[in-house]
Design an enzyme around this catalytic site. Structure first.
Site, PDB file in Angstrom:
ATOM      1  N   ASP A 177      27.436  14.729  33.226  1.00  0.00           N
ATOM      2  CA  ASP A 177      28.484  13.988  32.534  1.00  0.00           C
ATOM      3  C   ASP A 177      27.957  13.332  31.261  1.00  0.00           C
ATOM      4  OD1 ASP A 177      31.070  13.150  32.306  1.00  0.00           O
ATOM      5  OD2 ASP A 177      31.036  11.785  34.015  1.00  0.00           O
ATOM      6  N   ASP A 178      28.555  13.670  30.123  1.00  0.00           N
ATOM      7  CA  ASP A 178      28.264  13.032  28.827  1.00  0.00           C
ATOM      8  C   ASP A 178      26.870  13.331  28.297  1.00  0.00           C
ATOM      9  OD1 ASP A 178      30.776  11.923  29.175  1.00  0.00           O
ATOM     10  OD2 ASP A 178      30.179   9.895  28.654  1.00  0.00           O
ATOM     11  N   ASP A 213      29.101  18.528  30.020  1.00  0.00           N
ATOM     12  CA  ASP A 213      30.534  18.737  29.783  1.00  0.00           C
ATOM     13  C   ASP A 213      30.951  18.520  28.330  1.00  0.00           C
ATOM     14  OD1 ASP A 213      30.279  15.961  29.941  1.00  0.00           O
ATOM     15  OD2 ASP A 213      31.968  15.678  31.306  1.00  0.00           O
ATOM     16  N   HIS A 214      30.228  17.721  27.579  1.00  0.00           N
ATOM     17  CA  HIS A 214      30.454  17.539  26.139  1.00  0.00           C
ATOM     18  C   HIS A 214      29.314  16.696  25.601  1.00  0.00           C
ATOM     19  CE1 HIS A 214      31.871  13.735  27.667  1.00  0.00           C
ATOM     20  NE2 HIS A 214      32.833  14.350  28.325  1.00  0.00           N
ATOM     21  N   CYS A 240      36.239  14.451  29.360  1.00  0.00           N
ATOM     22  CA  CYS A 240      35.840  14.970  30.672  1.00  0.00           C
ATOM     23  C   CYS A 240      36.807  15.976  31.292  1.00  0.00           C
ATOM     24  CB  CYS A 240      35.632  13.805  31.639  1.00  0.00           C
ATOM     25  SG  CYS A 240      34.249  12.740  31.202  1.00  0.00           S
ATOM     26  N   HIS A 243      37.400  16.311  37.191  1.00  0.00           N
ATOM     27  CA  HIS A 243      37.534  14.895  36.830  1.00  0.00           C
ATOM     28  C   HIS A 243      38.438  14.213  37.851  1.00  0.00           C
ATOM     29  CE1 HIS A 243      37.630  11.348  34.261  1.00  0.00           C
ATOM     30  NE2 HIS A 243      38.905  11.238  34.613  1.00  0.00           N
TER      31      HIS A 243
END
Length: 555
Positions: free
Chosen positions: A29-30, A321-322, A68, A122
């Site tokens: 995540d992130d 995810d990004h 997300c 999510h």
């Protein structure tokens, strides 16, 4: 010889099951490509770096939207946000695609044991997990975000309540944006997730006939930046500096940058305007500490994979995810179409693929689904936006795309569709369906201006026009679909069937009985309708009277 082969299969089905590769999908995540294997000299990421020596590292991988839920929808459904018409956190993907077969669901249907741990879909902000995707109930760690008493108000914190789908979260106090506590790894969620993954891998060893699809979703470095003290101690805060560029690109639309409202939900963060230099350095330190903490948990999982003898027959995909704005352009968090938000780390290790390789091939998150299917020798899934890049793993000098596409929405229905080529990014901002001339454009040249200091759309109109031709090869983006539940009032308006009238229309010889041929006339589902006839034929005489037809159809 044939009889001998059949005898071997009958006695030893595990020999054939073992030929199916296992899949270990690591979702983070992130996580931006702020990693040693991507060239960063400060961050401590030894286990991700170790994985890169075993696989192929993608230098130019991009998410499909830098937030997300839509990003994870693209990974798990193979469909882009603009295809689903979902750009927000609350809307579940099945509102748009109720019959979608997700990536884990696809492997489950093909004989795999599909298990999910931590954050894969999510969950929160009104959204929920997809239980149809898993062979066993999904595992979420039972923990709160913080270890220190002073950071744990009795009524929870605002952000924690949002992720737990609690109502009126805005009334709750703001949580700390970071925490440095002298606690063991499994005091926080990622340590618990790693412990559970180790248990699942040990259990899988006892089931050699059943290949596994194990998705492990680590929570950090997502806010809040919580990590045990030993990971904070890996870094000297005096070594961190703010990015030089502290403003949006010159000439960019005023709505294109992020206002980083996510970070502003935390305690002591300003509701408007920039953070202080001291706050910025602390946040950068926290992001690094949280990344190293997550990296250590990944290392434990990789060690367990090796210890249980799965390494040689397991496909490993590592995916962020990004990206994340870490003070560049004066921005924080994700929520933009810029490089720091859109570019992601992707590493793939697989049987028969040489490790320690790097590729410049452009890939998108939605490409991972068909790639895993091809690597596992499964039939190609139908109707996906993604393309398999399995051929790139075999020859990293090749590519299956000449551009990647991603999106981000802004207010008043604007959608920014972005085309990323090897050199440029074009962003076209307009409402779905609006005329092309209404669009507002951004253009960046990553060879001449890698920091995105200036929007070149006006000064390099010819290049912008060529990139818009690529954009025109894609369908128009769908507007955001409604997340409202259908009301009972709307359901009552659903037309009802007049079964008696339907009987009369089918009774061609007017003898008061329907033969099977008469029953099948004008059926909307000709493949399924023959199965209903013997069920309707209560007396078993081969025909249906009016009562049988009317009553059976209402059940």
């Amino acid at each position: 010889m044939i009889r001998a082969a059949f005898f071997l299969f009958a006695l030893c089905p595990s020999l054939f099951a073992a030929a199916k590769p296992n899949v270990l999908l690591i979702c983070v995540d992130d996580l931006k490509p702020l990693l040693g294997c991507y060239g960063d000299k400060v961050v401590k990421s030894p286990n991700i770096d170790r994985l890169a020596t075993r696989g192929v590292l993608f230098e130019k991988a991009f998410c499909n939207q830098a937030v997300c839920s839509p990003s994870r929808n693209a990974l798990t459904t193979g469909l882009r946000p603009q295809t689903l018409g979902i750009y927000d956190l609350p809307t579940n993907f099945r509102k748009s695609a109720p019959d979608a077969v997700t990536l884990p669901q696809y492997f489950k249907a093909n004989g795999y044991r599909a298990e999910g741990l931590g954050k894969i879909f999510h969950v929160g902000h009104g959204n929920v997990n997809d239980e149809a995707s898993w062979s066993v109930p999904h595992y979420s760690p039972k923990t709160i975000s913080y270890a220190l008493k002073e950071n744990n108000p009795p009524e929870s914190t605002r952000e924690q309540a949002l992720f737990e789908n609690k109502k009126e979260a805005w009334k709750l106090p703001r949580g700390a944006p970071a925490e440095n506590a002298d606690v063991p790894d499994n005091r926080y969620g990622d340590g618990m997730i790693a412990d559970e993954a180790i248990k699942r891998l040990a259990a899988a060893k006892a089931k050699p006939d059943e290949p596994f699809f194990l998705a492990v979703g680590f929570l950090k470095p997502h806010l809040p930046f919580v990590a045990p003290k030993k990971y904070w101690d890996l870094y000297d805060p005096a070594s961190f500096k703010l990015p030089e560029l502290q403003k949006a690109p010159e000439g960019a639309p005023e709505f294109a940058p992020s206002s980083w409202g996510e970070l502003r939900q935390y305690k002591d963060m300003p509701e408007k305007g920039p953070v202080t230099t001291e706050q910025a350095i602390h946040l950068i330190h926290g992001y690094h500490a949280a990344t190293s903490y997550m990296d250590a948990q990944l290392g434990k999982v990789l060690d367990a994979l090796d210890a249980n003898g799965f390494t040689e027959n397991t496909i490993i995909v590592f995916w962020g995810d990004h990206g994340w704005h870490l003070g560049d352009h004066g921005m924080w968090c994700k929520h933009t179409n810029y490089e720091q938000a859109a570019r992601i780390p992707v590493i793939v290790a697989a049987p028969g693929i040489a490790g320690g390789q790097r590729t410049q091939a452009l890939v998108e998150s939605c490409d991972i689904y068909p790639t895993l299917a091809e690597l596992s020798s499964l039939p190609a899934p139908a109707k996906l936006d993604g393309r398999s890049f399995a051929s790139v793993l075999k020859n990293p000098a090749t590519s299956v795309r000449d551009h990647a596409i991603h999106v981000y929405p802004r207010g008043e229905g604007l959608i920014g569709r972005a085309i990323r080529t090897q050199r440029h990014r074009l962003v076209e901002w307009k409402k779905p369906g609006a005329a092309a001339e209404t669009a507002i454009l951004e253009l960046y040249d990553y060879e001449a201006d890698p920091a995105e200091t200036k929007n070149l759309a006006a000064s390099q109109a010819e290049i912008a026009a060529e990139l818009r031709k690529l954009l025109a090869t894609h369908p128009e983006a769908k507007p955001q679909i409604s997340n409202k539940t259908e009301t009972k009032k709307a359901e009552t308006k659903k037309p009802t069937q007049d079964r008696g009238k339907m009987f009369d229309q089918r009774d061609k010889d007017k003898d008061g009985q329907l033969t099977k041929e008469e029953f099948l006339l004008n059926q909307p589902d000709p493949d399924e309708a023959p199965k209903r006839f013997p069920k309707f034929d209560v007396d078993g005489n081969g025909t249906l009277n009016r009562e049988e037809f009317v009553k059976s159809g209402k059940k």
